[in-house]
Design a protein around this motif. Structure first.
Motif, PDB file in Angstrom:
ATOM      1  N   ILE A   1      -2.243  -6.303  -3.386  1.00 54.83           N
ATOM      2  CA  ILE A   1      -1.872  -4.711  -3.689  1.00 54.83           C
ATOM      3  C   ILE A   1      -3.280  -3.776  -3.396  1.00 54.83           C
ATOM      4  O   ILE A   1      -4.292  -4.078  -3.987  1.00 54.83           O
ATOM      5  CB  ILE A   1      -1.609  -4.536  -5.248  1.00 54.83           C
ATOM      6  CG1 ILE A   1      -0.293  -5.422  -5.401  1.00 54.83           C
ATOM      7  CG2 ILE A   1      -1.132  -3.226  -5.457  1.00 54.83           C
ATOM      8  CD1 ILE A   1       0.244  -5.723  -6.901  1.00 54.83           C
TER       9      ILE A   1
ATOM     10  N   VAL B   1      -6.349  -0.129  -9.000  1.00 53.85           N
ATOM     11  CA  VAL B   1      -4.799  -0.484  -8.905  1.00 53.85           C
ATOM     12  C   VAL B   1      -4.240  -0.463 -10.262  1.00 53.85           C
ATOM     13  O   VAL B   1      -4.647  -0.726 -11.369  1.00 53.85           O
ATOM     14  CB  VAL B   1      -4.728  -1.856  -8.453  1.00 53.85           C
ATOM     15  CG1 VAL B   1      -3.221  -2.405  -8.606  1.00 53.85           C
ATOM     16  CG2 VAL B   1      -5.384  -2.037  -7.074  1.00 53.85           C
TER      17      VAL B   1
ATOM     18  N   ASP C   1       0.910  -1.132  -0.092  1.00 54.23           N
ATOM     19  CA  ASP C   1       0.080   0.003  -0.017  1.00 54.23           C
ATOM     20  C   ASP C   1       0.992   1.151  -0.157  1.00 54.23           C
ATOM     21  O   ASP C   1       1.636   1.429   1.080  1.00 54.23           O
ATOM     22  CB  ASP C   1      -0.906   0.029   1.299  1.00 54.23           C
ATOM     23  CG  ASP C   1      -1.979   1.097   1.145  1.00 54.23           C
ATOM     24  OD1 ASP C   1      -1.889   2.082   0.400  1.00 54.23           O
ATOM     25  OD2 ASP C   1      -3.070   1.028   2.015  1.00 54.23           O
ATOM     26  N   GLY C   2       0.832   2.057  -1.131  1.00 54.14           N
ATOM     27  CA  GLY C   2       1.532   3.024  -0.942  1.00 54.14           C
ATOM     28  C   GLY C   2       1.177   4.268  -0.024  1.00 54.14           C
ATOM     29  O   GLY C   2       1.683   5.072  -0.123  1.00 54.14           O
ATOM     30  N   ASN C   3      -0.169   4.067   0.062  1.00 54.18           N
ATOM     31  CA  ASN C   3      -0.480   5.225   1.336  1.00 54.18           C
ATOM     32  C   ASN C   3      -0.467   6.428   0.457  1.00 54.18           C
ATOM     33  O   ASN C   3      -0.146   7.616   1.071  1.00 54.18           O
ATOM     34  CB  ASN C   3       0.167   5.304   2.423  1.00 54.18           C
ATOM     35  CG  ASN C   3      -0.090   3.827   3.325  1.00 54.18           C
ATOM     36  OD1 ASN C   3      -1.154   3.534   3.439  1.00 54.18           O
ATOM     37  ND2 ASN C   3       0.990   3.362   3.914  1.00 54.18           N
TER      38      ASN C   3
ATOM     39  N   THR D   1      -3.440   2.059  -5.259  1.00 56.20           N
ATOM     40  CA  THR D   1      -2.075   1.939  -5.340  1.00 56.20           C
ATOM     41  C   THR D   1      -1.454   1.806  -6.598  1.00 56.20           C
ATOM     42  O   THR D   1      -2.090   1.161  -7.560  1.00 56.20           O
ATOM     43  CB  THR D   1      -1.423   0.637  -4.595  1.00 56.20           C
ATOM     44  OG1 THR D   1      -1.981   0.601  -3.174  1.00 56.20           O
ATOM     45  CG2 THR D   1      -0.023   0.512  -4.734  1.00 56.20           C
ATOM     46  N   THR D   2      -0.573   2.591  -7.109  1.00 55.99           N
ATOM     47  CA  THR D   2       0.104   2.410  -8.378  1.00 55.99           C
ATOM     48  C   THR D   2       1.536   2.038  -8.283  1.00 55.99           C
ATOM     49  O   THR D   2       2.231   2.695  -7.467  1.00 55.99           O
ATOM     50  CB  THR D   2       0.082   4.026  -9.003  1.00 55.99           C
ATOM     51  OG1 THR D   2      -1.154   4.221  -9.318  1.00 55.99           O
ATOM     52  CG2 THR D   2       0.963   3.942 -10.320  1.00 55.99           C
TER      53      THR D   2
END
Length: 478
Positions: A191, A221, A169-171, A195-196
């Motif tokens: 994922i 995603v 998780d890129g948050n 998220t990217t």
């Protein structure tokens, strides 16, 4: 005669001397200044702490006389992270980011190269970072070229091995992947929605266990390459195929589900290795696979489900099914790959392994060529079971007696006078490589799906009406 020759020689010599004198003269006049090919060098958006691509510009002396630059300096290099080379000289920290005594004779020019490694911004959104390259002439005149970019803090991952259930998780931050991600056979990688992942050219995801991408219409995603700069002014690298390695589901993998996930500009989008067809190996729900330098989806003897999925523009086949079982419902398979005329089929199924059941419903299969569908049985003894129902297919018309395999099928290039399937879609722009595979108002796919088997919602989560449309997208009146 000799006198005449002497006069001619003397004239030539005087002309050469005058030319040399003009060429060696340098002006201190404040009215004599440099000319630049641009007043601003833009490096677009870059990731913090990741070196950018190199850009350049030209410095011209069109003043009519020679000019000396007392100095060329980078105004804020110690903080900005820009790197500059002027006429082969690097403006290093040891040189105080300055080069002195650059001479430009009349009509002369100098090329300047610019790169950037931006520092962390500690912000969730891209932040502008800029500097000035200052040219100070002997006259005291200062001229500036602005250097500008947006820096975006990212999370970096290198050679990741998932050996237990994990979540990426890129948050809110982009995640850059170098070297790839491996999901072990006993592990599940999720994922998170929204998220990217930005994959470097050597990176992809190898799944031996299970992969889940629970995206939503509002928070999909995204799996893409890490080049966020431009190949040309009109063409971002994100629209160029072959930027990263894609996804591979190995023989031990089962039960993976991708939902509202965008996979684009890969080599192969998704590769599925052979496994038992008694278990669902991979489900694609509301997925986009677009612009691949290999296959969009290549499956070897596995059990798949494709629902509301768009697979488009691939050098090889958009979808290649080599045996196994597959259910394809409400999908758009469109072959408009622009980089090679020897492109593959939109759908190609072959009896390399037994095809126990291929069921294609409410699906739009089209492209540039006259035939976008190919079925190849291995032999008369190998299972080759398939059926198309309420589909639009760009292929020569099949005998009407073949109702076992084709039911309520609309043969696009027989029953329509258009030269290709482009007319179905909102945008097919081969000049700028922009594509929008939502239905246009003139598409014959509108209202032709089977209400009994069509999905409730479309690729984008919009509700289908009582007369649903063929393909991944429901046409919505403006």
């Amino acid at each position: 005669m000799k006198v005449k020759h002497l006069l001619i020689v003397a004239g030539v010599m005087l002309g050469l001397m005058a030319a040399c004198t003009d060429d060696e003269s340098f002006s201190n006049a404040s009215s004599h200044v440099l000319t630049f090919s641009t007043d601003t060098v833009r490096l677009d958006t870059v990731f913090s702490n990741v070196p950018s691509a190199t850009k350049s510009f030209w410095v011209y002396n069109n003043s009519g006389d020679g000019l000396r630059c007392q100095s060329v300096r980078l105004e804020n290099a110690a903080k900005s992270g820009y790197r500059v080379n002027v006429d082969g000289v690097y403006l290093s920290e040891e040189k105080n980011y300055t080069v002195s005594d650059i001479e430009l004779r009349n009509k002369d020019s100098v090329r300047v190269f610019v790169e950037l490694t931006a520092p962390q911004t500690n912000a969730l959104t891209p932040q502008q970072t800029s500097d000035n390259l200052v040219f100070t002439l002997e006259s005291g005149v200062e001229q500036r070229v602005n250097l500008s970019a947006y820096a975006w803090d990212a999370v970096s991952m290198r050679n990741v091995r998932i050996d237990r259930d994990s979540v990426i998780d890129g948050n809110g931050r982009p995640v850059i992947v170098y070297g790839g991600i491996r999901v072990d056979s006993a592990a599940t990688l999720t994922i998170a929605a929204g998220t990217t992942l930005y994959f470097h050219e050597d990176a992809g995801i190898n799944v031996y266990g299970r992969l889940l991408t629970p995206g939503t219409p509002d928070n999909p995603v995204t799996l893409r390459g890490d080049r966020i700069d431009y190949m040309f002014d009109y063409l971002p690298y994100d629209r160029v195929p072959g930027q990263w390695q894609g996804l591979r589901f190995h023989d031990s993998s089962t039960g993976s589900v991708l939902q509202h996930t965008d996979i684009h500009s890969t080599y192969n989008g998704v590769v599925v290795d052979s496994s038992s067809v008694t278990q669902l190996k991979l489900s694609l729900e509301n997925v986009t696979i677009h612009n691949c330098q290999g296959y969009g989806l290549l499956s070897e003897n596995a059990r798949l489900s494709l629902i509301n999925t768009q697979i488009t523009n691939t050098l090889n086949d958009c979808v290649r099914i080599n045996g196994g079982e597959a259910t394809i419902n409400g999908c758009t398979l469109a072959q408009f790959y622009p980089f090679d005329s020897n492109r593959g089929y939109a759908l190609h199924f072959a009896g390399k392994h037994p095809i126990d059941n291929l069921s294609v419903m409410n699906t739009l299969i089209t492209g540039y060529a006259d035939d976008m569908l190919l079925g190849e049985p291995a032999d008369s003894t190998t299972a080759f079971v398939y059926a198309f129902d309420h589909c639009i297919i760009r292929t020569p018309k099949v005998e009407t007696a073949d109702s076992v395999h084709f039911t309520q099928v609309y043969y696009e290039n027989v029953e329509d006078t258009t030269t290709s399937g482009e007319k179905h879609f909102m945008t097919i722009d081969t000049d700028k490589l922009r594509y929008d595979f939502r239905l246009d108002s003139v598409s014959s796919a509108i209202g032709k799906a089977n209400p009994q088997t069509a999905t409730t919602n479309d690729h984008d989560g919009r509700t289908r009406d009582d007369l649903p449309d063929i393909g991944a997208y429901e046409y919505i009146k403006p």
